[in-house]
Scaffold this motif. Structure first.
Motif, PDB file in Angstrom:
ATOM      1  N   UNK A 298      38.858 -36.931  15.379  1.00 27.01           N
ATOM      2  CA  UNK A 298      39.790 -37.923  15.907  1.00 27.01           C
ATOM      3  C   UNK A 298      40.791 -38.377  14.841  1.00 27.01           C
ATOM      4  N   UNK A 299      40.327 -38.498  13.606  1.00 26.27           N
ATOM      5  CA  UNK A 299      41.236 -38.853  12.519  1.00 26.27           C
ATOM      6  C   UNK A 299      42.328 -37.802  12.381  1.00 26.27           C
ATOM      7  N   UNK A 300      41.945 -36.532  12.506  1.00 25.71           N
ATOM      8  CA  UNK A 300      42.945 -35.465  12.466  1.00 25.71           C
ATOM      9  C   UNK A 300      43.951 -35.584  13.591  1.00 25.71           C
ATOM     10  N   UNK A 301      43.477 -35.973  14.784  1.00 25.48           N
ATOM     11  CA  UNK A 301      44.388 -36.166  15.917  1.00 25.48           C
ATOM     12  C   UNK A 301      45.366 -37.316  15.646  1.00 25.48           C
ATOM     13  N   UNK A 302      44.858 -38.372  15.010  1.00 18.93           N
ATOM     14  CA  UNK A 302      45.721 -39.511  14.675  1.00 18.93           C
ATOM     15  C   UNK A 302      46.779 -39.103  13.662  1.00 18.93           C
ATOM     16  N   UNK A 303      46.370 -38.383  12.637  1.00 18.05           N
ATOM     17  CA  UNK A 303      47.318 -37.969  11.600  1.00 18.05           C
ATOM     18  C   UNK A 303      48.405 -37.063  12.181  1.00 18.05           C
ATOM     19  N   UNK A 304      48.027 -36.194  13.077  1.00 16.18           N
ATOM     20  CA  UNK A 304      49.027 -35.341  13.725  1.00 16.18           C
ATOM     21  C   UNK A 304      49.958 -36.175  14.608  1.00 16.18           C
ATOM     22  N   UNK A 305      49.386 -37.163  15.292  1.00 17.08           N
ATOM     23  CA  UNK A 305      50.181 -37.981  16.215  1.00 17.08           C
ATOM     24  C   UNK A 305      51.244 -38.786  15.479  1.00 17.08           C
ATOM     25  N   UNK A 306      50.851 -39.461  14.399  1.00 11.34           N
ATOM     26  CA  UNK A 306      51.818 -40.320  13.713  1.00 11.34           C
ATOM     27  C   UNK A 306      52.828 -39.516  12.897  1.00 11.34           C
ATOM     28  N   UNK A 307      52.491 -38.260  12.596  1.00  4.41           N
ATOM     29  CA  UNK A 307      53.435 -37.437  11.834  1.00  4.41           C
ATOM     30  C   UNK A 307      54.375 -36.641  12.740  1.00  4.41           C
ATOM     31  N   UNK A 308      54.140 -36.735  14.056  1.00  3.81           N
ATOM     32  CA  UNK A 308      54.999 -36.032  14.991  1.00  3.81           C
ATOM     33  C   UNK A 308      56.358 -36.695  15.064  1.00  3.81           C
ATOM     34  N   UNK A 309      57.402 -35.899  15.142  1.00  2.00           N
ATOM     35  CA  UNK A 309      58.769 -36.420  15.243  1.00  2.00           C
ATOM     36  C   UNK A 309      59.232 -36.503  16.693  1.00  2.00           C
ATOM     37  N   UNK A 310      58.291 -36.282  17.600  1.00  2.00           N
ATOM     38  CA  UNK A 310      58.654 -36.293  19.019  1.00  2.00           C
ATOM     39  C   UNK A 310      57.745 -37.260  19.771  1.00  2.00           C
ATOM     40  N   UNK A 311      57.750 -38.512  19.340  1.00  2.00           N
ATOM     41  CA  UNK A 311      56.971 -39.533  20.024  1.00  2.00           C
ATOM     42  C   UNK A 311      57.565 -39.870  21.381  1.00  2.00           C
ATOM     43  N   UNK A 312      56.685 -40.346  22.247  1.00  2.00           N
ATOM     44  CA  UNK A 312      57.180 -40.976  23.464  1.00  2.00           C
ATOM     45  C   UNK A 312      57.801 -42.324  23.085  1.00  2.00           C
ATOM     46  N   UNK A 313      58.449 -42.961  24.042  1.00  2.00           N
ATOM     47  CA  UNK A 313      58.986 -44.292  23.787  1.00  2.00           C
ATOM     48  C   UNK A 313      57.836 -45.208  23.357  1.00  2.00           C
ATOM     49  N   UNK A 314      58.079 -46.071  22.369  1.00  2.00           N
ATOM     50  CA  UNK A 314      57.012 -46.926  21.851  1.00  2.00           C
ATOM     51  C   UNK A 314      56.226 -47.669  22.914  1.00  2.00           C
TER      52      UNK A 314
END
Length: 454
Positions: A298-314
């Motif tokens: 899950x930590x790996x999933x979080x790190x990938x999520x916050x480093x993504x440059x294609x977030x959904x709207x906050x």
């Protein structure tokens, strides 16, 4: 030895044929190639053959030469006699093994007694056991000790000798654990990457076409799985301070199996219905190491999520909401385990703080959403408060069992301390001052075991 001559008066050696009397197609082609290309070819060692054409070895009984590497007298003197060697192993199993169970007790002592060819590798592993269990003096506190340099030198010698084996990988993981716990950088980061490549070389990755050795028992197969998970855990933990850093080992798949019951594995027992996958609902029946592995995933999933440059709207971050809910559910599951799993809980809290840290994301999503920014900061403050409360509650346990304490919570306590420093600058209260003092004292205590805390 069996030699025959054919019509061309060439000598043919059939001593390397497979047990059934017939070589595989690949091995037969290899033998023919050697005969037809004439004299003067250099001999190929086992690792070279394995990397150039592993099909040659798929059905062979070739083993690593016993004299591949010799035992150093200096290593023997460091370990001492058989009694001291036994004490090193037992001390490791009583401390580090409790939260990093990657070495089967059953297999370790069997290999030590029955396979003298592995003695140099097992001595290397024992040196690393001695290293990772050693508590450094308060002054001087330099973790780059002579024992550490000896372990690093032996690691290099094993590589130069072409040794590919499970004990060497286990030793490498213990070295990286020591470096991570004592903040020896960039060595920690590089050693973890080397362990990942070594595991790939052994064929431990999913979908590997061949492996140097195949596991013959369930205990050995489970040990290999735990080694792979240990590398995932170390790799994700080492990336906590820098989101966006490329992982050394691939992400586990949802249907990958987690480590099974720790006590049963140590005894060599297989429990029915004990296997759980990465995405299985967490429960009180899961093993402690299995929960740690799931939290690292899950930590790996979080790190990938916050480093993504294609977030959904906050305000519509469905992935972030899902990760938050899953992490909190895993924390509850870890708390329900009979022996409270502080290691998994610590990693989950680290993931939560990382997920909600307004300054951790690589995007500027908060500039247009100040309300979302404040909500993130409040969430980090709430998690920090829980961490401070747990630190106060468990301070005596850490002090009483300092040698057996894992370093997984260090980053979490540091981040919670940083959060309270910001809180005290804006609105100092007696409770916030006390919480920060508690967190700082925990770091002071942990520094006696792991120098990264200092």
């Amino acid at each position: 030895m069996l030699f025959l001559q054919d019509a061309k008066n060439w000598e043919c050696d059939y001593t390397q044929m497979s047990p059934d009397g017939f070589g595989t197609s690949a091995s037969w082609q290899f033998a023919s190639l050697v005969k037809e290309t004439g004299h003067g070819l250099q001999s190929l060692d086992l690792p070279t053959m394995y990397f150039l054409d592993p099909r040659v070895l798929q059905h062979s009984c070739i083993q690593t030469p016993e004299n591949a590497i010799r035992t150093s007298p200096h290593v023997s003197s460091l370990l001492g006699d058989a009694s001291n060697t036994m004490n090193v192993a037992l001390h490791f199993f009583d401390t580090i093994h409790v939260w990093l169970p990657i070495i089967s007790k059953k297999r370790f002592f069997e290999l030590e007694n029955r396979q003298p060819s592995l003695r140099p590798q097992l001595q290397f592993l024992l040196i690393c056991m001695k290293l990772v269990t050693s508590v450094l003096p308060e002054y001087p506190s330099n973790p780059r000790t002579s024992l550490y340099y000896m372990a690093k030198q032996l690691h290099l010698e094993m590589e130069m000798a072409g040794i590919l084996s499970t004990p060497v990988l286990q030793a490498g993981i213990l070295i990286s654990m020591y470096e991570l716990g004592h903040a020896i950088y960039p060595s920690a980061f590089l050693t973890i990457g080397a362990c990942a490549r070594y595991a790939y070389a052994l064929g431990m990755n999913k979908g590997a076409m061949s492996a140097m050795t195949q596991p013959f028992t369930w205990v050995e197969r489970e040990e290999r799985r735990r080694l792979w998970w240990a590398i995932v855990i170390l790799d994700r933990f080492a990336s906590l301070g820098c989101a966006g850093r490329r992982f050394a080992v691939e992400d586990p798949e949802p249907n990958d199996l987690l480590p099974t019951d720790d006590a049963a594995w140590d005894l060599g027992l297989t429990l029915p219905d004990d296997a759980r996958t990465v995405t299985s609902p967490s429960s009180s029946h899961m093993s402690k190491f299995g929960l740690v592995a799931q939290s690292a995933w899950l930590l790996g999933q979080v790190l990938r999520h916050i480093s993504s440059k294609h977030h959904d709207h906050p305000l519509h971050d469905e992935e972030g909401v899902r990760l938050d809910c899953t992490l909190r559910a895993l924390i509850k599951a870890a708390e329900s385990v009979k022996a409270s799993n502080c290691e998994a809980i610590g990693i989950c809290y680290s993931a939560l703080i990382t997920l909600h840290d307004p300054e951790a994301s690589l995007t500027s999503e908060f500039a247009s959403s100040p309300e979302y920014y404040r909500w993130k900061r409040n969430t980090v403050a709430e998690v920090s408060k829980e961490v401070a409360t747990e630190s106060a509650r468990n301070a005596h346990k850490v002090t009483e069992n300092l040698e057996g304490t894992a370093p997984w919570g260090l980053h979490l306590i540091y981040r919670a301390s940083a959060s309270y420093i910001k809180i005290n600058r804006e609105c100092r209260t007696p409770d916030s001052v006390k919480a920060l003092a508690t967190l700082r004292q925990m770091l002071v205590t942990m520094d006696l075991r792991w120098k990264a805390a200092g």
